[in-house]
Scaffold this active site. Structure first.
Site, PDB file in Angstrom:
ATOM      1  N   CYS A 150     -10.946   0.606   7.649  1.00  0.00           N
ATOM      2  CA  CYS A 150     -10.464   1.951   7.950  1.00  0.00           C
ATOM      3  C   CYS A 150     -11.192   2.992   7.106  1.00  0.00           C
ATOM      4  CB  CYS A 150      -8.967   2.032   7.705  1.00  0.00           C
ATOM      5  SG  CYS A 150      -8.429   1.257   6.171  1.00  0.00           S
ATOM      6  N   GLU A 169       0.831  -1.214   0.000  1.00  0.00           N
ATOM      7  CA  GLU A 169       0.000   0.000   0.000  1.00  0.00           C
ATOM      8  C   GLU A 169       0.859   1.256   0.000  1.00  0.00           C
ATOM      9  OE1 GLU A 169      -2.347  -1.002   3.651  1.00  0.00           O
ATOM     10  OE2 GLU A 169      -3.980  -1.308   2.247  1.00  0.00           O
TER      11      GLU A 169
HETATM   12 ZN   LIG Z   1      -8.462   2.873   4.552  1.00  0.00          ZN
END
Ligand SMILES: [Zn+2]
Length: 610
Positions: free
Chosen positions: A376, A279
């Site tokens: 998230c 990421e």
């Molecule tokens: Zn996220």
């Protein structure tokens, strides 16, 4: 002042939710939907997945090691939205807190045994941000007590060690708690967390220490690197520490890292992230459209950082990037019904996704999902939209600067203003003065608006000479100012050019060579193909002025294109040839933030032109 970021110094002083009311419009509608639908949706899923039950002591514990943080982000959203469900949820959290202030449903009993991946300080960071939101929006209560006990525990445990967390956020949270309470040890703790990073403070891992920005000290770094959300949360905390300690060198370090990152590691939408495995950012100019990661949280983190840099410096380029990211990442991250979300936001999707009703176990996907194992993004969207009015305007020298052009009522000092606009669909913005007052009014003219004009239309009044009529003048990108004093009824009119524009990439972005994209105002557009619409593989767009179509207040565009199927051979490479003619088609372009709302689709922002 109900504001997520409230620096004690800086060029600009942000106006909070008590000074800015966002009215119905692009953002006002999304804020209302968020507060009425998305917050309840998140709570329902956190209950269903057992993440709230973890705080009640239900076993086995469910969710990932950082799932506590999702409840805290939700609490923050509830705090900004003044949601009636907050006290009951805060009570559940409070009961799980241990006598010395420790609070974590995963690591209780094996505290602080995994700084690399344990996320304990990260969870405190989100807890503290929720507490600050509650304190500023409502005043002291049980949640704010829980938060100060947790923060005191962190200071006692970590002030004199060399440890830190694999995932930053505690830094900016502690600075904000210092700002909200005046307790200096919180600032000192945040400063130490910033300074000890990169010494190094964490173990090496297969991704390398750059993954969690522990490869070099913050002051020596040249660019943002590693895991994007981690990098941007850290940088936000660094700006906060720099501003509160008056450390200009530290602030300059982040500014130059931001500059290089925006110039070389940012996608057209404002999204950041080019590698899925970790990421993370790629190298400079590594910006592939199909493998773009652009986590929704990374976009939010970039908005948070840009907002902080804007307040510290007053430089409009930070508001420009925040706006680009708000319209093209934040708004994309949530469906039009407020109940499903994108985790990643690539700029090219080759294969239509399979619809999912339940939890999406992966971050990938060309369709928004109601929930993820790692959720998230939905909670981050909820807290960001709930606090969005605080990003709209700031006070400066007794006047008001309007960064984001949205219908709103703004009150600050001796100014009471009402902004009316159909932006981002239309380019006319009217700022009406509601009461007699004084102070300079500044409106941000976005960087792309190179032919904007501003008019000052004085109010007419029976006992005053007739107004001379509007004085229209061209204004450059940046902030355009009009001086007071003001009479009720005075008006400022900003006109932004909303013609669609073709945008081409820097030649060094190899993955985009030969392509162009269409933007209109702050919106990036994309071609989207659902069901039996023409496929987008093999498309060649004609760079010609796009035709505009408006339906239900949404502007869509249309360009000419040719569709060719390719070689159809057993090997997709061959000798150089002249472009195939293909079939002439009309290509419909929709705002990128709206893609994926009509069912499984392929999509591309960058259109080959050769
Ligand atoms: Zn996220």
């Amino acid at each position: 002042m109900a504001n997520p970021v409230l620096p004690s110094s800086g060029v600009l002083a942000p106006l909070g939710l008590d000074s800015v009311r966002v009215l119905p419009g692009f953002w006002g509608d999304r804020i209302a939907l968020n507060n009425e639908v998305t917050i309840a949706h998140c709570q329902e899923w956190e209950e269903r997945e057992g993440w709230i039950g973890n705080f009640r002591g239900e076993r086995p514990r469910r969710g990932r090691e950082f799932s506590d943080s999702e409840i805290y982000k939700l609490l923050e959203a509830m705090a900004w939205a003044d949601h009636p469900g907050l006290p009951a949820l805060a009570e559940i959290v409070a009961r799980a807190q241990e006598g010395d202030g420790y609070l974590n449903t995963r690591w209780s009993g094996s505290r602080y045994t995994d700084f690399e991946w344990g996320h304990e300080l990260y969870c405190y960071g989100h807890l503290i941000q929720a507490g600050v939101a509650r304190l500023r929006r409502h005043g002291e209560d049980q949640l704010t007590e829980v938060v100060t006990r947790a923060a005191d525990h962190v200071c006692r445990r970590f002030m004199d060690t060399n440890e830190t967390c694999g995932h930053p956020v505690i830094e900016m949270a502690l600075v904000e708690l210092y700002r909200a309470t005046g307790t200096e040890r919180y600032l000192e703790m945040a400063r130490r967390f910033v300074e000890r990073r990169g010494l190094p403070a964490l173990a090496d891992i297969p991704f390398g220490r750059g993954y969690y920005q522990d490869d070099v000290p913050v002051r020596q770094a040249q660019v943002f690197r590693g895991h994007v959300v981690r990098a941007l949360y850290l940088a936000s905390g660094v700006v906060d520490v720099a501003v509160e300690t008056g450390d200009q060198e530290l602030l300059k370090a982040v500014e130059s890292q931001w500059e290089r990152t925006v110039a070389r590691r940012t996608h057209l939408t404002g999204g950041m992230g080019s590698r899925h495995a970790d990421e993370s950012y790629g190298e400079d100019y590594e910006l592939p459209p199909d493998r773009a990661y652009n986590e929704t949280c990374a976009g939010i983190a970039s908005i948070m950082l840009a907002h902080r840099l804007l307040l510290a410096t007053g430089d409009a380029r930070y508001a420009d990037l925040a706006e680009r990211t708000m319209y093209n990442v934040l708004a994309t991250g949530v469906a039009l019904d407020g109940k499903s979300f994108f985790y990643v936001n690539p700029l090219h999707v080759r294969v239509p996704a399979t619809p999912l009703d339940g939890v999406n176990h992966a971050a990938e996907g060309g369709l928004r999902s109601p929930w993820f194992d790692v959720s998230c993004c939905p909670n981050n969207i909820a807290r960001t939209l709930a606090s969005l009015p605080a990003y709209v305007a700031a006070a400066k020298d007794g006047g008001v600067l309007i960064h984001h052009l949205t219908p709103a009522e703004i009150r600050s000092g001796r100014l009471a203003l009402r902004v009316e606009t159909g932006y981002p669909w239309q380019g006319s913005v009217s700022v009406r003065v509601l009461e007699d007052g004084a102070g300079r009014i500044g409106l941000r003219v976005p960087a792309w608006a190179t032919e904007a004009t501003l008019a000052h239309v004085p109010a007419s009044s029976p006992d005053a000479p007739l107004p001379e009529g509007p004085v229209v003048r061209p204004v450059d990108p940046g902030y355009a100012y009009v001086e007071g004093p003001w009479r009720a009824g005075d008006e400022i009119r900003l006109e932004l050019p909303m013609r669609p524009r073709w945008t081409v990439p820097d030649r060094r972005i190899d993955a985009l060579r030969g392509s162009a994209a269409v933007e209109r105002g702050p919106l990036v557009y994309c071609a989207e193909s659902v069901a039996d619409e023409p496929p987008l593989a093999g498309v060649t767009a004609q760079v010609e002025p796009p035709v505009e179509h408006e339906a239900d207040g949404v502007v869509e565009l249309e360009v000419g294109a040719r569709l060719a199927s390719g070689s159809n051979g057993s090997w997709p490479y061959g000798p150089a040839r002249t472009p195939e003619d293909g079939t002439e088609v009309r290509l419909r372009l929709v705002p990128y933030h709206r893609w994926g709302n009509r069912g499984p689709a392929t999509m591309r922002v960058w259109l080959p032109t050769i």
